[in-house]
Design a protein around this motif. Structure first.
Motif, PDB file in Angstrom:
ATOM      1  N   VAL A   1      10.532  -0.053   0.114  1.00  0.00           N
ATOM      2  CA  VAL A   1       9.399  -0.039  -0.822  1.00  0.00           C
ATOM      3  C   VAL A   1       8.107   0.295  -0.091  1.00  0.00           C
ATOM      4  N   PHE A   2       7.930  -0.240   1.102  1.00  0.00           N
ATOM      5  CA  PHE A   2       6.707   0.008   1.864  1.00  0.00           C
ATOM      6  C   PHE A   2       6.573   1.489   2.227  1.00  0.00           C
ATOM      7  N   LYS A   3       7.666   2.104   2.639  1.00  0.00           N
ATOM      8  CA  LYS A   3       7.625   3.543   2.927  1.00  0.00           C
ATOM      9  C   LYS A   3       7.256   4.339   1.685  1.00  0.00           C
TER      10      LYS A   3
ATOM     11  N   THR B   1      -6.292  -1.031   9.345  1.00  0.00           N
ATOM     12  CA  THR B   1      -6.730  -1.994   8.326  1.00  0.00           C
ATOM     13  C   THR B   1      -6.153  -1.634   6.968  1.00  0.00           C
ATOM     14  N   TRP B   2      -6.262  -0.334   6.591  1.00  0.00           N
ATOM     15  CA  TRP B   2      -5.714   0.089   5.306  1.00  0.00           C
ATOM     16  C   TRP B   2      -4.197  -0.084   5.276  1.00  0.00           C
ATOM     17  N   ARG B   3      -3.555   0.229   6.379  1.00  0.00           N
ATOM     18  CA  ARG B   3      -2.096   0.076   6.451  1.00  0.00           C
ATOM     19  C   ARG B   3      -1.692  -1.384   6.307  1.00  0.00           C
ATOM     20  N   SER B   4      -2.466  -2.274   6.907  1.00  0.00           N
ATOM     21  CA  SER B   4      -2.190  -3.698   6.781  1.00  0.00           C
ATOM     22  C   SER B   4      -2.389  -4.183   5.350  1.00  0.00           C
ATOM     23  N   VAL B   5      -3.451  -3.699   4.710  1.00  0.00           N
ATOM     24  CA  VAL B   5      -3.707  -4.080   3.310  1.00  0.00           C
ATOM     25  C   VAL B   5      -2.562  -3.641   2.415  1.00  0.00           C
ATOM     26  N   ILE B   6      -2.103  -2.393   2.599  1.00  0.00           N
ATOM     27  CA  ILE B   6      -0.990  -1.882   1.800  1.00  0.00           C
ATOM     28  C   ILE B   6       0.265  -2.715   2.048  1.00  0.00           C
ATOM     29  N   PHE B   7       0.501  -3.051   3.312  1.00  0.00           N
ATOM     30  CA  PHE B   7       1.704  -3.808   3.671  1.00  0.00           C
ATOM     31  C   PHE B   7       1.716  -5.172   2.989  1.00  0.00           C
ATOM     32  N   PHE B   8       0.675  -5.961   3.193  1.00  0.00           N
ATOM     33  CA  PHE B   8       0.677  -7.317   2.664  1.00  0.00           C
ATOM     34  C   PHE B   8       0.565  -7.348   1.144  1.00  0.00           C
ATOM     35  N   SER B   9      -0.107  -6.370   0.555  1.00  0.00           N
ATOM     36  CA  SER B   9      -0.166  -6.289  -0.907  1.00  0.00           C
ATOM     37  C   SER B   9       1.209  -6.001  -1.489  1.00  0.00           C
TER      38      SER B   9
END
Length: 564
Positions: A263-265, A288-296
């Protein structure tokens, strides 16, 4: 003959032979199928380990044998041991016929999974570059013998299902269900070796893939049945014990985490397509954006998608998070006190061991055994006084481990690099930078015997199988063998006779202490000391000889032999 009779194969043969010797007459066809599976796996195991190029397309873990025999027979033998255990109360009308049928279907499904892996390996060996052209005579005869056993195994399975009280359509549906398990396991093994090269042997990959497909197969079946409106018989998809709220929560949580990387990919690709090429590269490369997308994405999966599946498919009556809270606070003093005890043990132990690993010259293998002792301190009191809460805690801990490993592998800011540095302090030759598995194997080694012991259980020590074999036996074998060992089991290995003897003796001593303690807390103790002695000896010898990840195999073998 020297290669055929190595220590690991001899111990596996002893393990399978002990289970077959205990078979009642009603399970003789299942025992015959297991024998044919073991012979076929033995032939392929010998052929694979005797030639370096036959399985060259698999990028397996360096230093490990193929492990085909051990990986192929472990789970089928566990299932047939459970069937032997359940046949005792069934003969006395103490359990329902449906429970034994469910376990029988589970056995045939896991046996078909191992069989499919062996067929796949036969084809791989036959097409290996070292066999073309022409194939060596030895490879040809090995392949013929292995394929003959596979064909006979399939025939025994079909005859057994055909002579049971099933209609032709029900038997065909069950055979199709088993075939789907086999195909799924083969595809999953291929995916494991492509995604995580040099992280597992063939036997370890077979064990993990077969277990995952078996565990999540009923979830898929229930989902299909719910969406399509068809009803599926419970003995087709309901494996082992009855489903309760804790099992549903653990199943859904683990499935969501295992599917999350996909799902993350997908979310990252959608993010890239939503903006211009230049803008998307800036955004996706920004940690930062990648981390936000990941945890969201992770939060959405765990808080919305998985609970929705539980409530729709499994008819879960409330949000799982609220159910967990109500379960904990139904006995707040006991369960919150236990949580506080666990937190204290974990914090004190982890910080202490981490400082020792940085500032001390203690061997890393001894340092890792401290965590085995920590498992004993944490899990034994909980298993005696709060077994249901421990089931839930194991599921939560496994979910946390999976989430942290995903963060570490993807190097998600701000925790990824720190977790990688911390975990690397406790790795050994069986781990790699790509995938660290030791903590998973220790946790699952302690948890699986407890989960499998739910329902009818006339062997009170069987839930303690992982704690006894890993927390006590494996630890004492490593410590005594490292400090006092002189006589080695082999010229090239490090395992010593003194260490193995200490491990077996410590397990027997722990059992002699644990049985009276269980009796004093209300358990009906009917344990047989012959089973305990055989289980401790065989698991100790396997720890001495195997080059596989012993934390994954030893608890299952110890558990199987205790069930007899």
């Amino acid at each position: 003959m020297a290669s055929l009779l190595n220590g690991e194969r001899a111990v596996v043969a002893l393990f399978v032979g002990r289970v077959l010797f205990s078979l009642p007459l009603s399970l003789l066809p299942h025992g015959l199928a297991l024998s044919l599976l073991a012979i076929s796996a033995l032939v392929l195991d010998v052929l694979a380990d005797s030639s370096t190029n036959l399985l060259s397309q698999f990028n397996t873990r360096p230093g490990a044998s193929s492990g085909i025999l051990l990986g192929a027979v472990t789970l089928p033998t566990v299932m047939i041991s459970k069937m032997i255990q359940l046949s005792r109360p069934f003969s006395l009308n103490q359990v329902a016929y449906q429970e034994l049928e469910s376990l029988t279907m589970q056995y045939w499904a896991i046996s078909a999974s191992s069989l499919s892996v062996l067929i796949f390996l036969c084809i791989t060996i036959w097409c290996a570059p070292g066999n073309k052209p022409p194939p060596s005579l030895r490879s040809v005869w090995h392949s013929i013998l292995s394929l003959s056993c596979i064909v006979l195994h399939t025939a025994v399975c079909c005859v057994t299902l055909g002579t049971s009280s099933l209609t032709s359509s029900e038997a065909a549906l069950k055979l199709l269900w088993m075939l789907c398990h086999g195909l799924a396991v083969v595809k999953l093994i291929q995916h494991v070796f492509r995604t995580f090269p040099s992280c597992a042997s063939i036997g370890e990959a077979c064990l993990v893939a077969s277990g995952l497909v078996l565990y999540f197969g009923d979830m898929l079946a229930y989902t299909i049945a719910k969406v399509s409106g068809f009803s599926i018989k419970s003995d087709m998809v309901q494996y082992g014990s009855k489903t309760n709220e804790i099992n549903i929560i653990i199943q859904g949580l683990l499935l969501g985490l295992l599917l999350f990387p996909v799902v993350f990919k997908l979310v990252l690709r959608m993010w890239e397509c939503s903006f211009s090429t230049a803008c998307s590269e800036v955004r996706t490369n920004n940690e930062t954006w990648r981390s936000v997308i990941f945890f969201s994405s992770l939060g959405f999966i765990l808080i919305v998608i998985i609970p929705a599946w539980m409530q729709f498919v499994q008819d879960f009556h409330m949000h799982p998070f609220l159910w967990v809270l109500s379960f904990i606070f139904s006995e707040p003093l006991k369960r919150l006190s236990l949580c506080g005890y666990w937190v204290c043990v974990i914090c004190v132990s982890v910080m202490r061991f981490y400082n020792i690993s940085k500032n001390s010259k203690i061997e890393r293998i001894l340092l890792r055994k401290y965590y085995h002792l920590m498992a004993v301190l944490m899990f034994v009191p909980a298993l005696i006084f709060q077994p249901e809460f421990l089931d839930l805690a194991f599921g939560a801990a496994l979910a946390v481990f999976l989430a942290l490993e995903i963060v570490r592998v993807w190097r998600i800011w701000p925790l990824g690099q720190f977790i990688h540095k911390f975990m690397s302090a406790f790795t050994d030759h069986r781990d790699s930078d790509l995938l660290i598995v030791s903590h998973f194997s220790l946790l699952l080694g302690c948890a699986l015997p407890i989960w499998m012991s739910s329902g009818y259980n006339d062997r009170p020590l069987s839930p303690f199988s992982g704690i006894l074999s890993l927390g006590i036996g494996d630890t004492m074998a490593s410590v005594v063998g490292h400090k006092y060992g002189v006589l080695r089991w082999s010229k090239t290995g490090k395992k010593t006779v003194e260490g193995t003897a200490a491990g077996i003796t410590s397990v027997l001593a722990a059992c002699s202490v644990l049985l009276p303690l269980l009796a004093s807390t209300g358990y009906i103790v009917t344990e047989h000391w012959i089973s305990i002695l055989v289980a401790g000896t065989v698991s100790g010898l396997l720890e001495a000889y195997t080059a596989q990840l012993d934390n994954a195999f030893i608890p299952l073998i110890f558990y199987s032999l205790l069930c007899l």
